[in-house]
Design a protein around this motif. Structure first.
Motif, PDB file in Angstrom:
ATOM      1  N   PHE A 181      44.238   6.294  19.957  1.00  0.00           N
ATOM      2  CA  PHE A 181      42.579   6.230  20.022  1.00  0.00           C
ATOM      3  C   PHE A 181      42.319   4.789  20.325  1.00  0.00           C
ATOM      4  O   PHE A 181      43.057   3.887  19.866  1.00  0.00           O
ATOM      5  CB  PHE A 181      41.888   6.793  18.841  1.00  0.00           C
ATOM      6  CG  PHE A 181      42.145   5.948  17.652  1.00  0.00           C
ATOM      7  CD1 PHE A 181      40.990   4.934  17.139  1.00  0.00           C
ATOM      8  CD2 PHE A 181      43.310   6.240  16.759  1.00  0.00           C
ATOM      9  CE1 PHE A 181      41.008   4.452  16.058  1.00  0.00           C
ATOM     10  CE2 PHE A 181      43.340   5.578  15.571  1.00  0.00           C
ATOM     11  CZ  PHE A 181      42.123   4.710  15.092  1.00  0.00           C
ATOM     12  N   SER A 182      41.127   4.492  20.923  1.00  0.00           N
ATOM     13  CA  SER A 182      40.686   3.309  21.153  1.00  0.00           C
ATOM     14  C   SER A 182      39.614   2.913  19.976  1.00  0.00           C
ATOM     15  O   SER A 182      38.636   3.666  20.108  1.00  0.00           O
ATOM     16  CB  SER A 182      40.006   3.166  22.631  1.00  0.00           C
ATOM     17  OG  SER A 182      39.678   1.836  22.846  1.00  0.00           O
ATOM     18  N   LEU A 183      39.863   1.738  19.517  1.00  0.00           N
ATOM     19  CA  LEU A 183      39.016   1.334  18.381  1.00  0.00           C
ATOM     20  C   LEU A 183      37.919   0.449  18.733  1.00  0.00           C
ATOM     21  O   LEU A 183      38.546  -0.777  18.745  1.00  0.00           O
ATOM     22  CB  LEU A 183      39.850   1.050  17.205  1.00  0.00           C
ATOM     23  CG  LEU A 183      38.816   0.524  15.913  1.00  0.00           C
ATOM     24  CD1 LEU A 183      38.190   1.513  15.163  1.00  0.00           C
ATOM     25  CD2 LEU A 183      39.969  -0.026  15.064  1.00  0.00           C
ATOM     26  N   PRO A 184      36.757   0.796  18.919  1.00  0.00           N
ATOM     27  CA  PRO A 184      35.712  -0.506  19.277  1.00  0.00           C
ATOM     28  C   PRO A 184      35.852  -1.656  17.989  1.00  0.00           C
ATOM     29  O   PRO A 184      35.901  -1.397  17.070  1.00  0.00           O
ATOM     30  CB  PRO A 184      34.504   0.246  19.491  1.00  0.00           C
ATOM     31  CG  PRO A 184      34.808   1.557  19.500  1.00  0.00           C
ATOM     32  CD  PRO A 184      36.199   1.869  18.690  1.00  0.00           C
ATOM     33  N   ILE A 185      35.714  -2.842  18.706  1.00  0.00           N
ATOM     34  CA  ILE A 185      35.759  -3.833  17.775  1.00  0.00           C
ATOM     35  C   ILE A 185      34.580  -4.786  18.163  1.00  0.00           C
ATOM     36  O   ILE A 185      34.768  -5.149  19.500  1.00  0.00           O
ATOM     37  CB  ILE A 185      36.919  -4.788  17.474  1.00  0.00           C
ATOM     38  CG1 ILE A 185      38.160  -3.723  17.216  1.00  0.00           C
ATOM     39  CG2 ILE A 185      36.877  -5.954  16.578  1.00  0.00           C
ATOM     40  CD1 ILE A 185      39.604  -4.162  17.275  1.00  0.00           C
ATOM     41  N   SER A 186      33.683  -5.498  17.540  1.00  0.00           N
ATOM     42  CA  SER A 186      32.626  -6.344  17.872  1.00  0.00           C
ATOM     43  C   SER A 186      33.203  -7.686  17.879  1.00  0.00           C
ATOM     44  O   SER A 186      33.738  -7.989  16.675  1.00  0.00           O
ATOM     45  CB  SER A 186      31.349  -5.934  17.039  1.00  0.00           C
ATOM     46  OG  SER A 186      30.799  -4.894  17.453  1.00  0.00           O
ATOM     47  N   SER A 187      33.099  -8.401  18.869  1.00  0.00           N
ATOM     48  CA  SER A 187      33.444  -9.893  18.701  1.00  0.00           C
ATOM     49  C   SER A 187      32.279 -10.853  19.274  1.00  0.00           C
ATOM     50  O   SER A 187      32.102 -10.854  20.524  1.00  0.00           O
ATOM     51  CB  SER A 187      34.587 -10.070  19.651  1.00  0.00           C
ATOM     52  OG  SER A 187      34.722 -11.425  19.589  1.00  0.00           O
ATOM     53  N   GLY A 188      31.478 -11.129  18.253  1.00  0.00           N
ATOM     54  CA  GLY A 188      30.222 -11.886  18.740  1.00  0.00           C
ATOM     55  C   GLY A 188      29.147 -10.886  19.429  1.00  0.00           C
ATOM     56  O   GLY A 188      28.915  -9.965  18.905  1.00  0.00           O
ATOM     57  N   THR A 189      28.821 -11.342  20.828  1.00  0.00           N
ATOM     58  CA  THR A 189      27.919 -10.427  21.468  1.00  0.00           C
ATOM     59  C   THR A 189      28.719  -9.330  22.369  1.00  0.00           C
ATOM     60  O   THR A 189      28.053  -8.791  22.957  1.00  0.00           O
ATOM     61  CB  THR A 189      27.156 -11.441  22.292  1.00  0.00           C
ATOM     62  OG1 THR A 189      27.877 -12.283  23.127  1.00  0.00           O
ATOM     63  CG2 THR A 189      26.307 -12.402  21.784  1.00  0.00           C
ATOM     64  N   THR A 190      30.071  -9.710  22.347  1.00  0.00           N
ATOM     65  CA  THR A 190      30.865  -8.572  23.144  1.00  0.00           C
ATOM     66  C   THR A 190      31.458  -7.528  22.416  1.00  0.00           C
ATOM     67  O   THR A 190      31.717  -7.918  21.361  1.00  0.00           O
ATOM     68  CB  THR A 190      31.943  -9.545  24.097  1.00  0.00           C
ATOM     69  OG1 THR A 190      32.689  -9.926  23.169  1.00  0.00           O
ATOM     70  CG2 THR A 190      31.269 -10.462  24.976  1.00  0.00           C
ATOM     71  N   GLU A 191      31.618  -6.507  23.085  1.00  0.00           N
ATOM     72  CA  GLU A 191      32.355  -5.269  22.696  1.00  0.00           C
ATOM     73  C   GLU A 191      33.594  -5.194  23.043  1.00  0.00           C
ATOM     74  O   GLU A 191      33.956  -4.890  24.136  1.00  0.00           O
ATOM     75  CB  GLU A 191      31.246  -4.045  22.788  1.00  0.00           C
ATOM     76  CG  GLU A 191      31.963  -2.763  22.061  1.00  0.00           C
ATOM     77  CD  GLU A 191      31.629  -2.652  20.512  1.00  0.00           C
ATOM     78  OE1 GLU A 191      32.115  -1.736  19.767  1.00  0.00           O
ATOM     79  OE2 GLU A 191      30.931  -3.344  20.223  1.00  0.00           O
ATOM     80  N   LYS A 192      34.718  -5.256  22.106  1.00  0.00           N
ATOM     81  CA  LYS A 192      35.911  -5.374  22.594  1.00  0.00           C
ATOM     82  C   LYS A 192      36.547  -4.048  21.787  1.00  0.00           C
ATOM     83  O   LYS A 192      35.861  -3.189  20.962  1.00  0.00           O
ATOM     84  CB  LYS A 192      36.872  -6.421  22.145  1.00  0.00           C
ATOM     85  CG  LYS A 192      36.488  -7.603  22.751  1.00  0.00           C
ATOM     86  CD  LYS A 192      37.398  -8.859  22.377  1.00  0.00           C
ATOM     87  CE  LYS A 192      36.929 -10.152  22.965  1.00  0.00           C
ATOM     88  NZ  LYS A 192      37.802 -11.371  22.980  1.00  0.00           N
TER      89      LYS A 192
END
Length: 233
Positions: free
Chosen positions: A168-179
């Protein structure tokens, strides 16, 4: 008068560290680990039950010469192995109620889950979850799917052969961008005696048993677990 259910709480904090790349995920150890009434050949650590097969399996795969006793040395042996091989342990159940005091997953009620997705975000090197059991009710994969559903995330099938593999793809917030990052899950046959019947019904096991009558369910698990625990070691 109704009998108050037994509150089965997990006795161990997650064994997590920054370098961990793999995570062992089960449910709860037997209730005696919660009450502190261990037997002489139990180990006071994750998967330390004398009836459990995980540490005997890893002992065979890695030739660890582990002690199976209620001593600090036995627990430290296991911690050292996990740290050296970048393997964490984080069972998914924080607590559950039981009408009958036993270790069955099906007997768990009013289950409270740990924040597994939060742990995965906090420890970004983890790329593989090793489930100690499949998607049967109240198993680790079953509960993990519930957490993913709540988070609107989906498990994609990688391999439908036992042991089943998903990702599965786990969303990770990095500052203002969503990785995001991919995390793989492997549903290994549970390292418990209760799963022996399921092992015995597998055609692959039957074929191996036909070739070697001495072949047993422990041997089968050693073969199944080996590539996933040795991976990147």
């Amino acid at each position: 008068m109704s009998i108050k259910p037994f509150l089965h709480t997990h006795p161990y904090e997650p064994f997590l560290f920054h370098e961990a790349t793999k995570l062992i995920v089960g449910t709860l150890p037997p209730p005696r680990f919660t009450t502190g009434e261990l037997k002489p050949d139990d180990v006071d650590f994750c998967y330390g039950s004398r009836n459990g097969m995980l540490w005997p399996i890893l002992d065979r795969i890695f030739e660890l010469d582990l002690k199976f006793e209620t001593t600090n040395e036995a627990a430290e042996q296991r911690k050292h192995f996990l740290l050296a091989n970048k393997i964490g342990v984080c069972d998914i159940v924080a607590s559950a109620e039981r009408q009958k005091i036993d270790a069955s997953d099906l007997g768990m009620e009013n289950v409270k889950l740990r924040d597994m997705l939060g742990y995965l975000r906090d420890f970004p090197n983890i790329d593989t979850l090793l489930f100690m059991g499949g998607n049967s009710k109240n198993g680790p994969e079953y509960f993990f799917r519930k957490l993913l559903k709540e988070a609107k995330l989906v498990l994609e099938v990688v391999s439908n052969e036992v042991p089943r593999i998903h990702r599965f793809s786990l969303p990770i917030s990095s500052g203002t961008t969503e990785k995001s990052r991919w995390v793989k899950t492997v549903s290994l046959t549970a390292p418990s005696g209760a799963a022996n019947r399921a092992v015995g019904s597998l055609q692959r096991y039957k074929d191996m048993k036909d070739k070697n009558p001495k072949f047993n369910t422990m041997d089968f698990r050693v073969i199944q677990y080996r590539p996933f625990f040795e991976e990147s070691v």
